[in-house]
Design a protein around this motif. Structure first.
Motif, PDB file in Angstrom:
ATOM      1  N   GLU A 223       1.189  -1.275   0.055  1.00 19.45           N
ATOM      2  CA  GLU A 223      -0.286  -0.210  -0.044  1.00 19.45           C
ATOM      3  C   GLU A 223       0.216   0.725  -0.252  1.00 19.45           C
ATOM      4  OE1 GLU A 223      -3.320   2.370   3.130  1.00 19.45           O
ATOM      5  OE2 GLU A 223      -2.594   0.330   3.386  1.00 19.45           O
ATOM      6  N   ILE A 224       0.658   2.193  -0.887  1.00 22.62           N
ATOM      7  CA  ILE A 224       1.075   3.672  -0.528  1.00 22.62           C
ATOM      8  C   ILE A 224       0.531   4.132   0.058  1.00 22.62           C
ATOM      9  CG2 ILE A 224       2.225   5.857  -2.444  1.00 22.62           C
ATOM     10  CD1 ILE A 224       3.246   2.441  -2.811  1.00 22.62           C
ATOM     11  N   VAL A 225       1.334   5.098   0.946  1.00 22.91           N
ATOM     12  CA  VAL A 225       0.502   5.922   1.851  1.00 22.91           C
ATOM     13  C   VAL A 225       1.313   7.186   1.986  1.00 22.91           C
ATOM     14  CG1 VAL A 225       0.758   6.776   4.266  1.00 22.91           C
ATOM     15  CG2 VAL A 225       0.219   4.667   3.496  1.00 22.91           C
ATOM     16  N   TYR A 226       1.225   8.929   1.324  1.00 17.87           N
ATOM     17  CA  TYR A 226       1.608   9.589   0.832  1.00 17.87           C
ATOM     18  C   TYR A 226       1.328  10.347   2.931  1.00 17.87           C
ATOM     19  CZ  TYR A 226       1.624   8.389  -3.602  1.00 17.87           C
ATOM     20  OH  TYR A 226       1.725   8.156  -5.231  1.00 17.87           O
ATOM     21  N   ASN A 227       2.801  11.108   2.900  1.00 17.93           N
ATOM     22  CA  ASN A 227       2.545  11.967   4.323  1.00 17.93           C
ATOM     23  C   ASN A 227       3.280  13.020   3.918  1.00 17.93           C
ATOM     24  OD1 ASN A 227       2.110  10.132   5.997  1.00 17.93           O
ATOM     25  ND2 ASN A 227       3.407   9.343   7.052  1.00 17.93           N
ATOM     26  N   THR A 228       3.233  13.754   2.572  1.00 19.67           N
ATOM     27  CA  THR A 228       3.294  14.765   2.163  1.00 19.67           C
ATOM     28  C   THR A 228       2.930  14.764   0.371  1.00 19.67           C
ATOM     29  OG1 THR A 228       6.170  15.976   1.504  1.00 19.67           O
ATOM     30  CG2 THR A 228       5.985  13.882   1.093  1.00 19.67           C
ATOM     31  N   THR A 229       3.079  16.024  -0.226  1.00 19.38           N
ATOM     32  CA  THR A 229       2.563  15.571  -1.499  1.00 19.38           C
ATOM     33  C   THR A 229       3.649  15.560  -2.599  1.00 19.38           C
ATOM     34  OG1 THR A 229       1.510  17.708  -1.312  1.00 19.38           O
ATOM     35  CG2 THR A 229       1.886  17.270  -3.676  1.00 19.38           C
TER      36      THR A 229
ATOM     37  N   LEU B 168      16.735   3.706  -5.076  1.00 13.94           N
ATOM     38  CA  LEU B 168      16.820   4.105  -6.525  1.00 13.94           C
ATOM     39  C   LEU B 168      15.849   5.226  -7.112  1.00 13.94           C
ATOM     40  CD1 LEU B 168      17.339   0.696  -9.227  1.00 13.94           C
ATOM     41  CD2 LEU B 168      19.107   2.557  -8.397  1.00 13.94           C
ATOM     42  N   LEU B 169      14.590   4.701  -6.993  1.00 15.85           N
ATOM     43  CA  LEU B 169      13.722   6.031  -6.551  1.00 15.85           C
ATOM     44  C   LEU B 169      14.178   7.150  -6.204  1.00 15.85           C
ATOM     45  CD1 LEU B 169      10.053   3.755  -6.819  1.00 15.85           C
ATOM     46  CD2 LEU B 169      11.923   5.082  -9.077  1.00 15.85           C
ATOM     47  N   GLU B 170      14.047   7.211  -5.103  1.00 11.72           N
ATOM     48  CA  GLU B 170      14.312   8.040  -3.273  1.00 11.72           C
ATOM     49  C   GLU B 170      15.667   8.537  -4.392  1.00 11.72           C
ATOM     50  OE1 GLU B 170      16.580   7.717   0.875  1.00 11.72           O
ATOM     51  OE2 GLU B 170      14.378   7.371   0.276  1.00 11.72           O
ATOM     52  N   GLY B 171      17.251   7.911  -4.773  1.00  9.45           N
ATOM     53  CA  GLY B 171      18.132   8.604  -5.175  1.00  9.45           C
ATOM     54  C   GLY B 171      18.150   9.417  -6.453  1.00  9.45           C
ATOM     55  N   ALA B 172      17.287   8.853  -7.343  1.00 11.31           N
ATOM     56  CA  ALA B 172      16.608  10.003  -8.523  1.00 11.31           C
ATOM     57  C   ALA B 172      15.998  10.902  -8.460  1.00 11.31           C
ATOM     58  CB  ALA B 172      15.992   9.359  -9.248  1.00 11.31           C
ATOM     59  N   GLY B 173      14.931  11.775  -6.754  1.00 14.01           N
ATOM     60  CA  GLY B 173      13.880  12.357  -6.809  1.00 14.01           C
ATOM     61  C   GLY B 173      14.495  13.152  -5.724  1.00 14.01           C
ATOM     62  N   HIS B 174      13.515  13.193  -5.186  1.00 17.33           N
ATOM     63  CA  HIS B 174      13.328  14.857  -3.750  1.00 17.33           C
ATOM     64  C   HIS B 174      12.710  13.954  -3.037  1.00 17.33           C
ATOM     65  CE1 HIS B 174      14.880  17.693  -6.337  1.00 17.33           C
ATOM     66  NE2 HIS B 174      13.952  17.469  -7.479  1.00 17.33           N
ATOM     67  N   ASN B 175      11.540  12.300  -3.383  1.00 15.86           N
ATOM     68  CA  ASN B 175      10.611  12.566  -1.838  1.00 15.86           C
ATOM     69  C   ASN B 175      12.043  10.771  -1.443  1.00 15.86           C
ATOM     70  OD1 ASN B 175       8.010  12.981  -3.889  1.00 15.86           O
ATOM     71  ND2 ASN B 175       8.036  13.960  -1.611  1.00 15.86           N
TER      72      ASN B 175
ATOM     73  N   ILE C  15       5.750   4.200   2.454  1.00 10.28           N
ATOM     74  CA  ILE C  15       5.424   5.704   3.448  1.00 10.28           C
ATOM     75  C   ILE C  15       6.547   6.664   2.661  1.00 10.28           C
ATOM     76  CG2 ILE C  15       5.165   7.262   5.380  1.00 10.28           C
ATOM     77  CD1 ILE C  15       4.705   4.898   6.907  1.00 10.28           C
ATOM     78  N   VAL C  16       5.590   8.118   2.061  1.00  7.44           N
ATOM     79  CA  VAL C  16       6.055   8.169   1.309  1.00  7.44           C
ATOM     80  C   VAL C  16       6.268  10.089   2.441  1.00  7.44           C
ATOM     81  CG1 VAL C  16       6.343  10.163  -1.160  1.00  7.44           C
ATOM     82  CG2 VAL C  16       5.368   7.943  -1.008  1.00  7.44           C
ATOM     83  N   THR C  17       7.600  10.505   2.260  1.00  9.19           N
ATOM     84  CA  THR C  17       7.943  11.026   3.300  1.00  9.19           C
ATOM     85  C   THR C  17       8.358  12.767   2.747  1.00  9.19           C
ATOM     86  OG1 THR C  17       9.785  10.299   4.289  1.00  9.19           O
ATOM     87  CG2 THR C  17       7.869   9.955   5.190  1.00  9.19           C
ATOM     88  N   PRO C  18       8.754  13.617   3.403  1.00  9.61           N
ATOM     89  CA  PRO C  18       9.335  15.213   2.285  1.00  9.61           C
ATOM     90  C   PRO C  18      11.385  14.188   1.735  1.00  9.61           C
ATOM     91  CG  PRO C  18       8.440  15.809   4.188  1.00  9.61           C
ATOM     92  CD  PRO C  18       8.099  14.498   4.126  1.00  9.61           C
TER      93      PRO C  18
END
Length: 402
Positions: free
Chosen positions: A354-360, A382-389, A399-402
């Motif tokens: 499940e994907i839970v967004y704690n930030t935009t 890999l996704l974390e190293g390429a983006g901002h979240n 859990i997606v965080t800032p």
């Protein structure tokens, strides 16, 4: 030849045993990237495989699809991504690469080889290299698993290791590891319906009685007759499936997705019809298909995609990145300027999380490829190293965080 075969053999052994250093991985990527996708490299990879699996044939691999699905991609805004789901990203977005595109072909070769080594049937070769043990709060990738529901309502659980013959009346079905094969039942066979269902985190391959081959992605199902005896061949799809339809001009093949139908004679195409996506996407690889919803009718050419919008049932046609769309059946996630939320929907289905967004979520676009054989933590890294979240794995939640 721009590479030393003995050196690549050593580096491949280090890679597949998970003991290579970052420098060795870079060296291996460089060697294979310089070799390109030529026949010399393919022969070398096949020889290396035969040294590990003496006397066995290398399973069929669509190298060109894997390479072209990753290499040479250019920024594009034509994909459906999150725009189709009502997400309105900011206009200024720079593509984020999961790894340099010049290494992408090399990575694709490694992913193929690693997948073959890690998921070859254990009962045949007890010395197969195994994936590392899961760390705490990690999730293993999906695999070959499904449930077959027979005409009498009974069910058979299928997985990648099974090897059995299922007989019901005159119907004989052979399970060969990660696929199910129906024999030709003949025109006099009684029509009964079976249903093959994959869970979240599962996939399976199916050969229908007419020889049509179907790959089912995770959280999908296909309902079909055990014999095609009428004037047309009709199956019903939920989720996502890739079809290679056996040609038979006298008996057209039709895929039903609720009230939408895709009609073909013999062709290769993909249908994605998940309920959490804003559109039902039919992508033509080869041949021709006719997509019909109510009074709306569209005829597709190879490389085109029809989008049927859930909200108003309208059908629009656009050019498609075919190799990106069918990469899942080759064991890859391939992203070509996709937003994070679109990527995470795919990840959630394959890892059953499940994907839970704690930030935009960030509005950056991602490009590149990731093996579907990796544990979840490696994908998120890999996704974390390429983006901002940032991402936290808790049980079966991301859990997606800032």
């Amino acid at each position: 030849m721009p590479y030393d075969p003995s050196r690549i053999t050593y580096l491949l052994q280090r890679y597949t045993s998970k003991t290579c250093t970052r420098e060795e991985l870079e060296e291996l990527f460089t060697c294979i990237a310089e070799a390109g996708s030529d026949e010399t490299l393919h022969r070398f990879m096949e020889d290396a495989y035969h040294e590990i699996r003496p006397g066995e044939e290398l399973p069929e691999i669509d190298y060109e699809a894997v390479y072209s699905g990753i290499v040479g991609q250019t920024p594009s805004t034509s994909g459906t991504g999150d725009n189709a789901a009502g997400y309105d990203p900011a206009p200024d977005r720079s593509p984020r690469r999961l790894f340099p595109f010049r290494y992408a072909a090399a990575a694709a070769v490694l992913l193929i080889l690693a997948g073959l080594l890690f998921f070859w049937p254990k009962n045949q070769h007890p010395t197969v290299i195994q994936p590392p043990q899961l760390a705490a709060n990690d999730v293993a990738p999906g695999g070959n698993k499904a449930v077959l529901t027979l005409a009498d309502g009974s069910t058979v659980t299928l997985d990648s290791l099974g090897n059995q013959v299922i007989t019901r009346g005159n119907t004989s079905i052979t399970q060969q590891h990660g696929q199910l094969v129906y024999g030709d039942q003949g025109t006099d066979a009684a029509m009964q319906y079976h249903k093959l269902s994959t869970p979240r985190g599962g996939q399976f391959k199916l050969t229908l009685p007419d020889g049509t081959r179907v790959w089912l992605n995770s959280a999908s199902s296909l309902r079909y007759p055990t014999a095609f005896t009428g004037k047309q061949r009709v199956v019903e799809l939920e989720g996502q499936g890739y079809f290679e339809v056996a040609e038979n001009a006298s008996q057209p093949f039709k895929v039903m997705v609720n009230t939408m139908e895709v009609r073909v004679l013999g062709t290769h195409f993909d249908i994605m019809a998940y309920k959490d996506e804003a559109t039902v996407n039919t992508t033509l690889v080869k041949g021709s298909v006719q997509v019909k919803e109510g009074q709306a009718l569209q005829l597709l050419k190879p490389g085109q995609q029809a989008l049927m919008h859930h909200q108003n049932h309208a059908i629009t046609v656009q050019e498609a990145d075919v190799n990106k769309i069918i990469a899942w059946k080759n064991g890859l996630f391939v992203f070509n300027n996709m937003t994070l939320t679109a990527i995470l929907r795919e990840v959630a289905r394959w890892y059953d999380v499940e994907i839970v967004y704690n930030t935009t979520p960030g509005t950056e676009l991602y490009g590149g490829g990731i093996s579907r054989n990796l544990n979840l933590s490696a994908v998120m890294e890999l996704l974390e190293g390429a983006g901002h979240n940032h991402f936290i794995i808790e049980g079966r939640k991301i859990i997606v965080t800032p």
